[in-house]
Design a protein around this motif. Sequence first.
Motif, short mmCIF file in Angstrom:
data_model
loop_
_atom_site.label_atom_id
_atom_site.label_comp_id
_atom_site.label_asym_id
_atom_site.label_seq_id
_atom_site.Cartn_x
_atom_site.Cartn_y
_atom_site.Cartn_z
N ILE A 26 0.80 -1.16 -0.22
CA ILE A 26 0.11 -0.16 -0.06
C ILE A 26 0.86 1.24 -0.17
N ARG A 27 1.81 1.22 0.91
CA ARG A 27 2.73 2.23 0.88
C ARG A 27 3.60 2.69 -0.35
N ASP A 28 3.92 1.35 -0.93
CA ASP A 28 4.55 1.74 -2.32
C ASP A 28 3.63 2.56 -3.47
N ILE A 29 2.27 1.90 -3.58
CA ILE A 29 1.46 2.49 -4.40
C ILE A 29 1.23 4.24 -4.07
N HIS A 30 1.09 4.34 -3.06
CA HIS A 30 0.75 5.70 -2.30
C HIS A 30 1.96 6.63 -2.79
N GLN A 31 3.16 6.00 -2.67
CA GLN A 31 4.53 6.74 -2.92
C GLN A 31 4.45 7.10 -4.20
N ARG A 32 4.01 6.14 -5.10
CA ARG A 32 4.20 6.28 -6.74
C ARG A 32 3.04 7.08 -7.20
N VAL A 33 2.04 7.10 -6.57
CA VAL A 33 0.85 7.70 -7.06
C VAL A 33 0.30 8.75 -5.81
N PRO A 34 0.70 9.61 -5.47
CA PRO A 34 0.30 10.31 -4.17
C PRO A 34 -0.89 11.12 -4.40
N GLY A 35 -1.31 11.50 -5.69
CA GLY A 35 -2.55 12.31 -5.76
C GLY A 35 -3.72 11.42 -5.89
N MET A 36 -3.55 9.94 -5.90
CA MET A 36 -4.80 9.10 -5.76
C MET A 36 -5.17 8.88 -4.42
N PRO A 90 -4.96 15.52 -7.69
CA PRO A 90 -4.67 15.83 -9.12
C PRO A 90 -4.44 14.45 -9.86
N MET A 91 -4.67 14.54 -11.02
CA MET A 91 -4.44 13.31 -11.77
C MET A 91 -2.68 13.38 -11.92
N ALA A 92 -2.49 11.99 -12.37
CA ALA A 92 -0.98 12.19 -12.61
C ALA A 92 -0.66 12.76 -14.05
N ALA A 93 0.00 13.79 -13.75
CA ALA A 93 0.32 14.42 -15.24
C ALA A 93 1.58 13.87 -15.93
N GLY A 94 0.87 13.65 -17.14
CA GLY A 94 1.65 13.12 -18.30
C GLY A 94 1.88 11.58 -18.09
N ALA A 95 1.29 10.99 -17.16
CA ALA A 95 1.33 9.44 -16.94
C ALA A 95 0.92 8.85 -18.06
N LYS A 96 1.64 7.78 -18.51
CA LYS A 96 1.01 6.92 -19.69
C LYS A 96 0.22 5.89 -19.33
N VAL A 97 -0.56 5.77 -20.29
CA VAL A 97 -1.64 4.20 -19.86
C VAL A 97 -0.93 2.82 -20.11
N CYS A 98 -0.57 2.28 -19.15
CA CYS A 98 0.26 1.05 -19.34
C CYS A 98 -0.78 -0.25 -19.30
N LEU A 99 -0.99 -0.75 -20.39
CA LEU A 99 -1.96 -1.80 -20.55
C LEU A 99 -0.80 -3.01 -20.96
N PRO A 100 -1.33 -4.24 -20.71
CA PRO A 100 -0.58 -5.36 -21.07
C PRO A 100 -0.59 -5.54 -22.67
N PRO A 101 0.03 -6.19 -23.53
CA PRO A 101 0.08 -6.39 -24.87
C PRO A 101 -1.21 -7.13 -25.46
N SER A 102 -1.61 -7.96 -24.54
CA SER A 102 -2.68 -8.64 -24.66
C SER A 102 -3.66 -9.24 -23.75
N VAL A 103 -5.03 -9.48 -23.93
CA VAL A 103 -5.78 -9.86 -22.67
C VAL A 103 -6.63 -10.81 -23.14
N ASN A 104 -7.00 -11.79 -22.25
CA ASN A 104 -7.88 -12.74 -22.42
C ASN A 104 -9.07 -12.82 -21.64
N TYR A 105 -9.94 -13.97 -21.22
CA TYR A 105 -11.08 -14.01 -20.55
C TYR A 105 -10.88 -13.42 -19.29
N ARG A 106 -9.64 -13.62 -18.51
CA ARG A 106 -9.32 -12.85 -17.44
C ARG A 106 -9.65 -11.75 -17.03
#
Length: 604
Positions: free
Chosen positions: A145-155, A498-514
């Motif tokens: 949880i702390r790692d996420i908060h430090q990476r995305v403090p505005g969320m 505030p939203m993460a300024a300039g953050a890139k949308v990072c999605l997996p190269p492919s997705v399946n039923y999961r």
Amino acid sequence: MRYIELLSPARDIECGIAAIDHGADAVYIGARRYGARADAGNGTEDIADLCRYAHQYGVRVYVALNTILYDSELEDTRNLAWDLYHSGVDAFIVQDMATLGMDMPPVPLHASTQMDNRTPGNVLTLSSLGFTQVVLARELSLRQIRDIHQRVPGMRLEAFCHGALCVSYSGRCHASQYCFARSANRGECSQFCRLPFTLRDSAGRVVECGPYPLSLKDMNRSDSLEEMMDAGISSFKIEGRLKDVSYVKNVTAYYRQRLDEIFAVRKEYARSSHGMEHFSFSPDPARAFSRGFTDYFLHGRTPSMSSSDTPKSKGVYVGRVKDVRGNCIIVSGTESFSNGDGFSYVGRDGLLSGFRINRAEGNHLYAPSPVGGLAKGMALWRNYDSEWERSLSKRTSERRIPSSFRVELADKGFLVTFLTEGEVASSCLFECVHQEAKTDQTDTFRDVFSKLGDTPFSCQGVELVCGGGWFVPRSKLTEWRRSLVKEAAPKPRQEDCPMAAGAKVCLPPSVNYRYNVSNKLARQFYESHGTRIESMSMETSPASPADLTLMTCKYCLRYELGICRKQESARTKVSEPLYLESLDGRRFRLSFDCQKCEMEVHNV
């Protein structure tokens, strides 16, 4: 200042109002459709009424629209969202990425835990897409949880603090759909994980693990709230949109008290809504439905997370059976009992059974008929306390916003200010001829301004800066009071995110039923970000692969049984693979990823 939110469940408007009265800073409720609890739907009129009640205290109302959607439902979902917007809702909790491609109203979006929010990268992506609050996966530790908060403090980060646990990562469970055509991602979970199974090794030998190996205890993190705040949690969520009003009252009041104790010491934290509560009972989560408690993975992997002997609530331990005489059970101990109480016990077969009593006379309990399997020396739990339930059926809390008035002399009348919780809520210069009173009017001013009736406010004082030597008719003072109170609209407290300024949308190269892609808009969303769709959701795919991953779990049966390969004290290894066998003979293979420390349940 960090504003902390206690978020309570509302099965219906009655539960929602009870949650607010007992200290919730926000409530979450299901609409008539598209909520992840299909049996907890509510009409927009009721939700509008709940919003009006909540907003008196600066309490927010979140509506769960967190099922996956079919193409035929997209337009109806959009229309429903607009109806809810006009009803006054404060946010939508969503799972389906289709909501990002709809003509949605200007209402904040919260990312449901069904989106499997486990990593900083995932939360950063959600921030860049415009989500303002993320419901984290239940399995995360304080460090994660702390790692996420430090990476995305505005969320703003939301975490579950109490209630039932799913054994699978939320949104990654397909067992109910596969076995019963009831989709957990559509609010129709059949509770596959609460079913009885036999665990066998590859040679067919039974591995002793209890009759309900996938059934977990309930979460209780009431001792770790301060640690969770320090790690970055801003919203504490109580699970239970199918629970009754007594559960909501009791658990909400309990967590309200625990949070307020922290705020009294840690001044950098404060509640996000307004008011103070006075309870007529002593909250006790042990008296609410539970399967026993665990803090889950908050402090790392620990043993005894499961409730493998029963998926039901045992209740509160009350003593042992001293003797059984026909339909009369004599209990040792000092507990007091009431007519109508319900009890549970574990029989010689290892299974949980229960009974209700008609009459209690001291420690003599009288059931309608002899209780089969109950014997001297057995432990007894009370899982229905009729006196407790009667007390909770009454009005058990009063919530009021502390307020005061200040009256000052002005050139052409009086400047009257209405303050709530020490802050100016409304103020007005009322023109009035200055007329000296024949007698001191202090008591008159205080009497009129203190009559706040059925408003959410409670008058704590009237300061007469002008002194009490002025005469103003009571009718005029009443008019001034009503005008000021009407203008006072408490606002929810929340720091900017505030939203993460300039953050890139990072999605997996492919997705399946999961990934539960079940409609054209969700498909377009992924494809527009360069993600290839290998297969649509299990609910919409015409055929399923031969080997499906039905569950992905942080909970691990190897560890629970003491046969984890990382444990120095592991018992003799069993012959793998291991299989879960249901009562109807179906088998489900278990696999273990020791690097990720995860267990998967497969259909073969």
